[in-house]
Design a protein around this motif. Structure first.
Motif, PDB file in Angstrom:
ATOM      1  N   LEU A  53      21.694  -0.529 -39.019  1.00 52.53           N
ATOM      2  CA  LEU A  53      21.518   0.659 -39.482  1.00 52.53           C
ATOM      3  C   LEU A  53      21.484   0.721 -41.113  1.00 52.53           C
ATOM      4  O   LEU A  53      22.477   0.528 -41.700  1.00 52.53           O
ATOM      5  CB  LEU A  53      22.353   1.615 -38.950  1.00 52.53           C
ATOM      6  N   GLY A  71      25.219   5.961 -26.993  1.00 56.06           N
ATOM      7  CA  GLY A  71      24.591   5.177 -25.697  1.00 56.06           C
ATOM      8  C   GLY A  71      25.725   4.487 -24.908  1.00 56.06           C
ATOM      9  O   GLY A  71      26.905   5.062 -24.839  1.00 56.06           O
ATOM     10  N   TYR A  72      25.221   3.457 -24.185  1.00 53.48           N
ATOM     11  CA  TYR A  72      26.331   2.931 -23.387  1.00 53.48           C
ATOM     12  C   TYR A  72      27.472   2.374 -24.037  1.00 53.48           C
ATOM     13  O   TYR A  72      28.738   2.754 -23.641  1.00 53.48           O
ATOM     14  CB  TYR A  72      25.666   1.513 -22.717  1.00 53.48           C
ATOM     15  N   ILE A  73      27.240   1.893 -25.218  1.00 50.51           N
ATOM     16  CA  ILE A  73      28.577   1.126 -25.858  1.00 50.51           C
ATOM     17  C   ILE A  73      29.288   2.345 -26.467  1.00 50.51           C
ATOM     18  O   ILE A  73      30.684   2.688 -26.229  1.00 50.51           O
ATOM     19  CB  ILE A  73      28.326   0.515 -27.193  1.00 50.51           C
ATOM     20  N   GLU A 128      31.312   4.116 -23.648  1.00 52.77           N
ATOM     21  CA  GLU A 128      32.370   3.253 -22.974  1.00 52.77           C
ATOM     22  C   GLU A 128      33.567   2.810 -23.968  1.00 52.77           C
ATOM     23  O   GLU A 128      34.421   3.045 -23.388  1.00 52.77           O
ATOM     24  CB  GLU A 128      31.542   1.891 -22.359  1.00 52.77           C
ATOM     25  N   GLU A 179      25.530  11.230 -32.909  1.00 49.47           N
ATOM     26  CA  GLU A 179      24.071  10.726 -32.356  1.00 49.47           C
ATOM     27  C   GLU A 179      22.937  11.501 -32.852  1.00 49.47           C
ATOM     28  O   GLU A 179      23.072  12.450 -33.306  1.00 49.47           O
ATOM     29  CB  GLU A 179      24.399  10.935 -30.737  1.00 49.47           C
ATOM     30  N   TYR A 180      21.914  10.525 -33.296  1.00 50.63           N
ATOM     31  CA  TYR A 180      20.812  11.095 -33.933  1.00 50.63           C
ATOM     32  C   TYR A 180      19.944  12.071 -32.853  1.00 50.63           C
ATOM     33  O   TYR A 180      19.526  12.928 -33.540  1.00 50.63           O
ATOM     34  CB  TYR A 180      19.949   9.828 -34.299  1.00 50.63           C
ATOM     35  N   GLY A 185      22.083   0.330 -30.433  1.00 52.44           N
ATOM     36  CA  GLY A 185      20.996  -0.170 -29.928  1.00 52.44           C
ATOM     37  C   GLY A 185      21.361  -1.768 -30.077  1.00 52.44           C
ATOM     38  O   GLY A 185      22.440  -2.179 -30.787  1.00 52.44           O
ATOM     39  N   MET A 216      18.334  -3.767 -21.340  1.00 48.19           N
ATOM     40  CA  MET A 216      19.029  -4.936 -21.829  1.00 48.19           C
ATOM     41  C   MET A 216      20.528  -5.005 -20.928  1.00 48.19           C
ATOM     42  O   MET A 216      21.596  -4.510 -21.289  1.00 48.19           O
ATOM     43  CB  MET A 216      19.347  -4.869 -23.495  1.00 48.19           C
ATOM     44  N   VAL A 219      24.311   1.060 -14.925  1.00 48.17           N
ATOM     45  CA  VAL A 219      25.838   1.881 -14.665  1.00 48.17           C
ATOM     46  C   VAL A 219      26.604   2.003 -15.985  1.00 48.17           C
ATOM     47  O   VAL A 219      26.458   0.910 -16.876  1.00 48.17           O
ATOM     48  CB  VAL A 219      26.804   1.113 -13.613  1.00 48.17           C
TER      49      VAL A 219
HETATM   50  P1  NAI Z   1      22.137   2.173 -26.842  1.00 45.67           P
HETATM   51  O1  NAI Z   1      20.499   1.987 -26.725  1.00 45.67           O
HETATM   52  O2  NAI Z   1      22.509   2.570 -25.170  1.00 45.67           O
HETATM   53  O3  NAI Z   1      22.357   3.544 -27.533  1.00 45.67           O
HETATM   54  C1  NAI Z   1      22.138   3.722 -28.699  1.00 45.67           C
HETATM   55  C2  NAI Z   1      22.181   5.399 -29.140  1.00 45.67           C
HETATM   56  O4  NAI Z   1      22.305   5.091 -30.606  1.00 45.67           O
HETATM   57  C3  NAI Z   1      20.981   6.046 -28.454  1.00 45.67           C
HETATM   58  O5  NAI Z   1      21.628   7.145 -27.958  1.00 45.67           O
HETATM   59  C4  NAI Z   1      20.206   6.321 -30.036  1.00 45.67           C
HETATM   60  O6  NAI Z   1      19.446   7.346 -29.772  1.00 45.67           O
HETATM   61  C5  NAI Z   1      21.385   6.246 -30.846  1.00 45.67           C
HETATM   62  N1  NAI Z   1      21.041   6.034 -32.091  1.00 45.67           N
HETATM   63  C6  NAI Z   1      19.954   5.242 -32.946  1.00 45.67           C
HETATM   64  N2  NAI Z   1      19.795   5.195 -33.839  1.00 45.67           N
HETATM   65  C7  NAI Z   1      20.967   6.339 -34.455  1.00 45.67           C
HETATM   66  C8  NAI Z   1      21.177   6.725 -35.728  1.00 45.67           C
HETATM   67  N3  NAI Z   1      20.767   6.272 -36.793  1.00 45.67           N
HETATM   68  N4  NAI Z   1      22.370   7.279 -35.912  1.00 45.67           N
HETATM   69  C9  NAI Z   1      22.792   7.895 -34.650  1.00 45.67           C
HETATM   70  N5  NAI Z   1      22.565   7.497 -33.385  1.00 45.67           N
HETATM   71  C10 NAI Z   1      21.667   6.704 -33.296  1.00 45.67           C
HETATM   72  O7  NAI Z   1      22.769   1.070 -27.343  1.00 45.67           O
HETATM   73  P2  NAI Z   1      24.107   0.662 -27.314  1.00 45.67           P
HETATM   74  O8  NAI Z   1      25.233   1.692 -26.932  1.00 45.67           O
HETATM   75  O9  NAI Z   1      24.467   0.208 -28.690  1.00 45.67           O
HETATM   76  O10 NAI Z   1      24.240  -0.691 -26.539  1.00 45.67           O
HETATM   77  C11 NAI Z   1      23.259  -1.706 -26.487  1.00 45.67           C
HETATM   78  C12 NAI Z   1      22.664  -1.899 -25.161  1.00 45.67           C
HETATM   79  O11 NAI Z   1      23.842  -2.959 -24.703  1.00 45.67           O
HETATM   80  C13 NAI Z   1      22.488  -0.783 -24.131  1.00 45.67           C
HETATM   81  O12 NAI Z   1      21.322  -0.427 -24.546  1.00 45.67           O
HETATM   82  C14 NAI Z   1      22.569  -1.628 -22.777  1.00 45.67           C
HETATM   83  O13 NAI Z   1      21.388  -2.106 -22.425  1.00 45.67           O
HETATM   84  C15 NAI Z   1      23.511  -2.763 -23.112  1.00 45.67           C
HETATM   85  N6  NAI Z   1      24.921  -2.148 -22.712  1.00 45.67           N
HETATM   86  C16 NAI Z   1      25.092  -2.024 -21.317  1.00 45.67           C
HETATM   87  C17 NAI Z   1      26.295  -1.740 -20.790  1.00 45.67           C
HETATM   88  C18 NAI Z   1      26.293  -1.264 -19.265  1.00 45.67           C
HETATM   89  O14 NAI Z   1      25.348  -1.832 -18.488  1.00 45.67           O
HETATM   90  N7  NAI Z   1      27.351  -0.639 -18.814  1.00 45.67           N
HETATM   91  C19 NAI Z   1      27.592  -1.416 -21.616  1.00 45.67           C
HETATM   92  C20 NAI Z   1      27.310  -1.703 -22.962  1.00 45.67           C
HETATM   93  C21 NAI Z   1      25.974  -2.075 -23.564  1.00 45.67           C
END
Ligand code: NAI
Ligand code: FAD
Length: 464
Positions: free
Chosen positions: A153, A185-187, A190, A206-207, A270, A317, A348
């Motif tokens: 970012l 998001g997910y991370i 969690e 969150e954006y 993400g 992903m 999930v």
């Molecule tokens: P994510 O894509 O799930 O969420 C990212 C969040 O950050 C979104 O809500 C987005 O709107 C927000 N965002 C983007 N730019 C921003 C900004 N400048 N300021 C504030 N918010 C912003 O990505 P995350 O949580 O990093 O996880 C990555 C990937 O890893 C997930 O998409 C998923 O595919 C995978 N993952 C899966 C899990 C599971 O299956 N239980 C657990 C953890 C990760």
């Protein structure tokens, strides 16, 4: 002098996509090699993703249960103490056991493992870059399974400690007093939950104007309510413009707001495909705008004999998606056939309660002008949920208005992550909501809630 070796299939990356693809290809009789640059096999999922995060989610929930939820059962646990070191050690031991398990599977299936960085060196050739002797592999087929890495970012400078990604957040040596998570998001939800349960104040920035983007809107709204009750604070519509560490504190700058202070920052906005130093130019592969490798239905890239799967290509992903593609690609290479049913890939989020989805969201159905019927059933009407004292949440079944075919299932509630597999099976077999409703579900089980939501599609739920 460069040593040359030859295999039928060379896979770059030993994550769930690469290692499962390697096993399936070996089962089908191919001579398979897998290049992995990290000494432990298993990729992001086993080392720094799914597995360690789920281990901490489990331990932190046990801590919370002991603090807040045992007394209701008449179980008095006495003085509660957190031993974070033991909790982290347990997580690391699980990771070690599983990554060694992949090593054993490689041996069992006679997969040759190379430790080093894989780089394409023209069609049919891959260099293995390591501190050892120069090595080049020749192969009829090359499979890229190099996964993903955290998205950066602008303005946020990761220092590998206080301002870090999920990797650091899986191993904080002390419980942060205040953790700021960027991204709901997910991370974000969690790992935010893990540290909240262990005592941190957690603020998630969150954006967008909602959490869990991409998931069903009603599901995400319910998740937000439930997580807020647990103490997670969400600030929506926040544009983070920068972070820095000043006088031992993290300073997070948000457009139009006063900077916020915390002792740790977790960046989780993400992940992006990982194609670093992969030599794609040597075979003429050009990336999509977002950095993923373009492939066709058979995972073939634009370069002859070069394939790609998992996080490095488009799509969700997720580890099981990568695995499924690994199997399908291996089967295509060995037999000429191989297929992934993307409609039946569930997702999930392992919060408490869990949040799970498969198929289309209501937003997507509306957007595509598809007429649907909706059945919902709350866990408070489910006897098993009562016995385990977890009555929050519901099941939602979406079915085609004309054919009754199930189009999507969304669950927030106890063990939603296990329940969703039945919904995925129903979608994979093209089941109608009536099919699911007419299957006798064991009593008392949480699965009865899925049956009741299917009955509710036709307005005939029995227990609510
Ligand atoms: P994510 O894509 O799930 O969420 C990212 C969040 O950050 C979104 O809500 C987005 O709107 C927000 N965002 C983007 N730019 C921003 C900004 N400048 N300021 C504030 N918010 C912003 O990505 P995350 O949580 O990093 O996880 C990555 C990937 O890893 C997930 O998409 C998923 O595919 C995978 N993952 C899966 C899990 C599971 O299956 N239980 C657990 C953890 C990760
Ligand atoms: P990866 O697992 O990323 O594996 C790629 C491998 O390739 C890595 O080991 C890397 O070292 C290696 N590599 C890269 N480049 C090279 C090179 N040039 N040469 C040699 N080796 C190379 N998904 C779920 O489904 N469920 C979850 O619960 C879940 N939880 C997650 C929690 C966190 C904190 C994170 C970060 C992710 C989570 N995910 C989860 C996502 C999941 O980890 C990924 O979708 C999955 O690991 C992708 O698999 P892959 O095989 O495509 O890539």
């Amino acid at each position: 002098m460069t040593t040359m070796r030859e295999h039928d299939l060379v896979i770059i990356g030993a994550g769930p996509g690469g290692y499962v693809g390697a096993i399936r290809a070996a089962q089908l009789g191919l001579s398979v090699a897998c290049i992995e640059e990290v000494s432990a096999l298993g990729g992001t999922c086993l080392r720094i993703g799914c597995i360690p995060s789920k281990a901490l989610l489990e331990s932190s929930q046990r801590f919370l249960d002991a603090r807040d939820k045992l007394a209701i059962h008449g179980v008095m646990a006495g003085e509660l103490k957190l031993d974070l070191e033991t909790m982290l050690r347990r997580k690391d031991q699980i990771v070690t056991t599983l990554t060694r398990g992949v090593e054993a599977l490689f041996k069992k299936n006679k997969i040759t493992r190379y430790l080093g960085h894989g780089r394409l060196n023209g069609l049919g050739r891959v260099l293995v870059e390591s501190s050892g002797e120069p090595l080049e592999l020749k192969a009829k087929s090359i499979l890229i399974a190099t996964g993903s890495k955290p998205a950066p970012l602008p303005g946020v400078v990761l220092d590998g400690d206080r301002i870090g990604t999920s990797t650091e957040a899986l191993s904080y040596a002390t419980v942060p007093e205040h953790l700021i998570v960027i991204g709901a998001g997910y991370i974000g939800v969690e790992l935010g939950s893990v540290w909240r349960r262990l005592g941190s104040k957690v603020t998630v920035l969150e954006y967008l104007d909602r959490i869990l983007s991409g998931m069903d809107g009603e599901l995400a709204a319910e998740a937000k309510k439930v997580l807020e009750k647990q103490g997670l604070q969400f600030k929506l519509g926040c544009k983070v413009t920068g972070t820095r560490v000043e006088k031992g504190q993290c300073v997070v700058e948000i457009e139009g707001q006063v900077p916020t202070l915390s002792d740790r920052v977790l960046l989780a906005v993400g992940r992006v495909p990982n194609t670093d130093h992969l030599g794609l130019e040597s075979v003429g592969i050009k990336l999509h705008k977002k950095g993923s490798i373009p492939v066709n239905d058979h995972f073939e890239t634009s370069a002859q004999g070069v394939y790609a799967i998992g996080d490095v290509i488009d799509g969700p992903m997720l580890a099981h998606k990568a695995e499924e593609e690994g199997v399908a690609c291996a089967e295509y290479l060995a037999t000429g056939r191989g297929h992934v049913n993307y409609d039946a890939i569930a997702a999930v989020v392992y919060t408490e309660p869990e949040i799970a989805s498969v198929g289309k969201t209501e937003e997507l159905l509306k957007e595509n002008g598809i007429d649907y019927r909706k059945g919902m059933f709350p866990f408070r009407g489910n006897a098993r949920a009562r016995t385990i004292n977890q009555v929050e949440g519901w099941v939602k079944v979406l079915a085609d208005a004309k054919t009754d075919r199930i189009l999507g299932v969304h669950i927030i509630g106890p063990h939603a992550g296990d329940l969703i597999n039945e919904a995925a099976a129903a979608i994979a077999f093209g089941a109608s909501s009536e099919d699911l409703a007419r299957i006798c579900h064991v009593h008392p089980t949480l699965g009865e809630a899925l049956r009741e939501a299917s009955l509710a599609v036709a307005g005939r739920a029995l227990n609510f």
